[in-house]
Scaffold this motif. Structure first.
Motif, PDB file in Angstrom:
ATOM      1  N   LEU A  64     -21.594 137.258 154.990  1.00  0.00           N
ATOM      2  CA  LEU A  64     -20.343 137.955 154.716  1.00  0.00           C
ATOM      3  C   LEU A  64     -20.552 139.449 154.966  1.00  0.00           C
ATOM      4  CD1 LEU A  64     -20.730 135.512 152.540  1.00  0.00           C
ATOM      5  CD2 LEU A  64     -18.821 136.574 151.380  1.00  0.00           C
ATOM      6  N   LEU A  66     -18.197 141.877 154.419  1.00  0.00           N
ATOM      7  CA  LEU A  66     -16.861 142.114 153.880  1.00  0.00           C
ATOM      8  C   LEU A  66     -16.909 143.152 152.770  1.00  0.00           C
ATOM      9  CD1 LEU A  66     -15.608 138.413 153.460  1.00  0.00           C
ATOM     10  CD2 LEU A  66     -14.950 140.011 155.267  1.00  0.00           C
ATOM     11  N   ASP A  68     -15.314 144.658 149.064  1.00  0.00           N
ATOM     12  CA  ASP A  68     -15.049 143.970 147.792  1.00  0.00           C
ATOM     13  C   ASP A  68     -13.593 143.525 147.750  1.00  0.00           C
ATOM     14  OD1 ASP A  68     -17.629 144.771 147.304  1.00  0.00           O
ATOM     15  OD2 ASP A  68     -17.234 145.495 145.287  1.00  0.00           O
ATOM     16  N   PHE A  72     -14.039 138.009 149.695  1.00  0.00           N
ATOM     17  CA  PHE A  72     -15.483 138.049 149.434  1.00  0.00           C
ATOM     18  C   PHE A  72     -15.840 137.070 148.320  1.00  0.00           C
ATOM     19  CE2 PHE A  72     -19.247 139.353 147.234  1.00  0.00           C
ATOM     20  CZ  PHE A  72     -20.080 139.921 148.172  1.00  0.00           C
ATOM     21  N   THR A  75     -15.193 133.324 149.248  1.00  0.00           N
ATOM     22  CA  THR A  75     -16.148 132.769 150.210  1.00  0.00           C
ATOM     23  C   THR A  75     -17.491 132.510 149.552  1.00  0.00           C
ATOM     24  OG1 THR A  75     -15.026 134.009 151.966  1.00  0.00           O
ATOM     25  CG2 THR A  75     -17.191 133.096 152.474  1.00  0.00           C
ATOM     26  N   PRO A  88     -24.409 138.069 151.465  1.00  0.00           N
ATOM     27  CA  PRO A  88     -23.582 139.275 151.593  1.00  0.00           C
ATOM     28  C   PRO A  88     -24.337 140.403 152.316  1.00  0.00           C
ATOM     29  CG  PRO A  88     -23.699 138.491 149.299  1.00  0.00           C
ATOM     30  CD  PRO A  88     -24.764 137.792 150.064  1.00  0.00           C
ATOM     31  N   GLU A 113     -14.860 141.819 158.545  1.00  0.00           N
ATOM     32  CA  GLU A 113     -13.572 142.452 158.275  1.00  0.00           C
ATOM     33  C   GLU A 113     -12.806 142.747 159.551  1.00  0.00           C
ATOM     34  OE1 GLU A 113     -10.686 144.600 155.802  1.00  0.00           O
ATOM     35  OE2 GLU A 113     -12.067 142.935 155.539  1.00  0.00           O
ATOM     36  N   ARG A 135     -11.341 138.462 158.505  1.00  0.00           N
ATOM     37  CA  ARG A 135     -10.289 138.480 157.480  1.00  0.00           C
ATOM     38  C   ARG A 135      -8.960 138.936 158.070  1.00  0.00           C
ATOM     39  NH1 ARG A 135      -8.659 141.433 152.646  1.00  0.00           N
ATOM     40  NH2 ARG A 135      -9.577 143.338 153.455  1.00  0.00           N
ATOM     41  N   PRO A 215     -22.020 143.484 147.603  1.00  0.00           N
ATOM     42  CA  PRO A 215     -23.160 143.065 148.428  1.00  0.00           C
ATOM     43  C   PRO A 215     -24.515 143.433 147.836  1.00  0.00           C
ATOM     44  CG  PRO A 215     -21.445 143.996 149.813  1.00  0.00           C
ATOM     45  CD  PRO A 215     -21.048 144.273 148.384  1.00  0.00           C
ATOM     46  N   GLU A 238     -11.537 147.811 147.826  1.00  0.00           N
ATOM     47  CA  GLU A 238     -12.121 148.045 149.148  1.00  0.00           C
ATOM     48  C   GLU A 238     -12.509 149.507 149.340  1.00  0.00           C
ATOM     49  OE1 GLU A 238      -9.901 146.262 152.414  1.00  0.00           O
ATOM     50  OE2 GLU A 238      -8.660 145.204 150.945  1.00  0.00           O
TER      51      GLU A 238
END
Length: 530
Positions: A64, A66, A68, A72, A75, A88, A113, A135, A215, A238
């Protein structure tokens, strides 16, 4: 826990709530709005179906990249419950670091992303056979994750062999200069609740706001493991972590548990009219980890904001903290006592256990310790020995006070919650034109936070002039060389690995055997600060 599905961390952290009175409680608050445990379960089931239809099988890694987001969390839990292993990666890492993780763990799928960003540009050429999702919709070459949250028929929760199957990879930097994958078992994630959750007295009424991102081990525990263990809620965002983002989130969401690293706490104190900007009135616990929280900074946070500070020491290899202070009990500046289920000892250079009052290298034993490092059997054997994890931290136990953190070995720094290799920075500076040699050290500032200082020796003897404060004129060309150094580290390293100061000096101090005397550099910098 009797059934095999109950030993699956994905089931325990989410599905379990559907049979409790927390099923319709809010679990996530994000830019998308509020989501309950039941609604998140629907999203997780949908994502698990997508992963399975895309070829992900039990034991496969799913990377991932991605921020937050709900995607996230969904998944991660979807991969766990189907027996796959989420991996992550922080989007702020460099492209080279992201590619290294993907190459190292050989995933069957990668979720990112930006479908048109640098990582996606040559992905299929670099990683043939690996599925790629985004995403957000792109040009059609990258599959888009479904945004809808309606429930799909749940896949059967995968049994996990007594909890010893891998549940999660978290990548961390180590002494080799390349990030390494820490392999966590399902049983480690389940044991987390018996340690940190018990120590902090967390309940379903708690709302968590972590400025450390998911992550990373600290942020993952703060925003997912802690709230989902007790049926509480987490505010995720994010946005980048900075004092002003923290101020806005505090006002908007009124968390009861706030989590950050000491560097950010110090930056918050430095904001003009700080007491007007930050509303900490609902916060009952303020957690600090990732680097040492000194007594001075801890006292200032309590005096300025009225915070009840919890200082924690942890590592990615142990999932979260394994030593922490107790609010209202521990003295500021100490690291505290082992959390429930953990044992801590310090050893001398010969591997002998030392008595209280002695400084030594720490080792930790507990049920949340990782299985080891992915594809690194020698390093695993060296670091995980006889049931203990050898952390590389130096501590001393003071009876009546607790463990006191004394720092790490010279070449590894804890900066802003991340591990930084001084050699990694030196390798960026040394090849530059006009550089003869260099040495990088970490020096505590007035808040006892580590700042990175680079001593650089120009090729021309005497070129550096006085090794005084940056900005003082030396000989012609000084500022040009300093500028090239700063430009190189900006281009090659993420922000937390860049030196705050570059000093041009005639020579780097050495020991009698010719080794770089980093302790002398730190001593000089401490004298400057004084």
């Amino acid at each position: 826990m009797n059934g095999p599905h109950e030993r699956n961390a994905g089931w325990w952290y989410l599905d379990r709530h559907l049979g409790l009175d927390t099923a319709d409680a809010v679990c996530l608050i994000s830019e998308e709005g509020e989501l309950t445990y039941r609604e998140l379960h629907g999203r997780v089931c949908r994502f698990a179906r997508v992963l399975a239809e895309g070829g992900v099988r039990r034991g496969d890694r799913v990377v991932l990249v991605l921020p937050d987001t709900v995607a996230f969390v969904a998944t991660v839990l979807a991969a766990m419950r189907m027996g796959a292993v989420p991996v992550p990666i922080a989007p702020l890492l460099t492209l080279d670091e992201q590619r290294h993780v993907i190459e190292d763990c050989a995933p069957s799928a990668v979720l990112l992303e930006d479908p048109e960003g640098e990582l996606a540009a040559d992905f299929h050429e670099r990683f043939p056979g690996t599925a790629l999702w985004s995403r957000r919709p792109g040009d059609g070459s990258v599959r888009c994750l479904p945004a809808e949250a309606e429930a799909a028929e749940p896949l059967e929760t995968a049994p996990v062999g007594g909890g010893e199957d891998p549940a999660l990879f978290q990548y961390t930097s180590g002494s080799t200069g390349r990030s390494k994958g820490v392999v966590h078992a399902h049983r480690g994630l389940l044991a987390f609740a018996e340690g940190v959750v018990r120590r902090l007295g967390l309940t379903r009424r708690d709302r968590f706001l972590s400025m450390a991102k998911m992550p990373f081990g600290y942020g993952f525990g703060n925003s997912l493991l802690m709230p989902f263990a007790v049926g509480g809620s987490a505010v995720i965002t994010e946005r980048r972590s900075d004092p002003y983002a923290a101020a806005n989130l505090l006002r908007a969401h009124r968390p009861t548990v706030f989590c950050a690293v000491p560097t950010l706490y110090a930056a918050m104190l430095a904001v003009p009219r700080a007491t007007e900007q930050f509303d900490f009135s609902p916060v009952r616990l303020a957690l600090s980890a990732g680097e040492h929280l000194g007594a001075g900074l801890s006292n200032r946070l309590t005096e300025t904001f009225g915070l009840s500070m919890v200082n924690g020491l942890g590592s990615t290899e142990c999932l979260h903290f394994f030593v922490s202070t107790e609010p209202g009990v521990s003295a500021p500046g100490v690291t505290g006592e082992p959390v429930p289920t953990y044992e801590v000892e310090v050893l001398d250079d010969e591997g002998r256990v030392l008595p209280p009052g002695s400084m030594g290298r720490m080792r930790v034993r507990g049920p949340a310790n990782a299985l080891g490092y992915w594809n690194r059997p020698q390093l695993t054997a060296e670091t995980f020995r006889d049931g203990w994890f050898h952390t590389g931290d130096n501590l001393r136990y003071e009876p009546g006070a607790g463990w006191v953190y004394l720092g790490r070995d010279d070449n590894i720094l804890n900066v802003g919650g991340g591990k930084v290799l001084t050699s990694e920075i030196e390798e960026v500076i040394l090849p530059l034109e006009g550089v003869a040699s260099c040495a990088v050290v970490g020096v505590p500032d007035e808040n006892e936070l580590i700042r990175i200082v680079a001593y650089v020796v120009p090729e021309d003897p005497g070129h550096a002039g006085r090794p005084g404060a940056p900005g003082e004129p030396g000989r012609p060309g000084d500022e040009g060389l300093r500028g090239r150094v700063m430009a190189a580290v900006r281009a090659s390293l993420p922000p937390h690995k860049r030196p705050q100061r570059v000093r041009l000096v005639d020579a780097v101090p050495t020991t009698s055997t010719g080794k770089t005397a980093r302790f002398l550099i730190r001593q000089r910098e401490m004298e400057r600060r004084s």
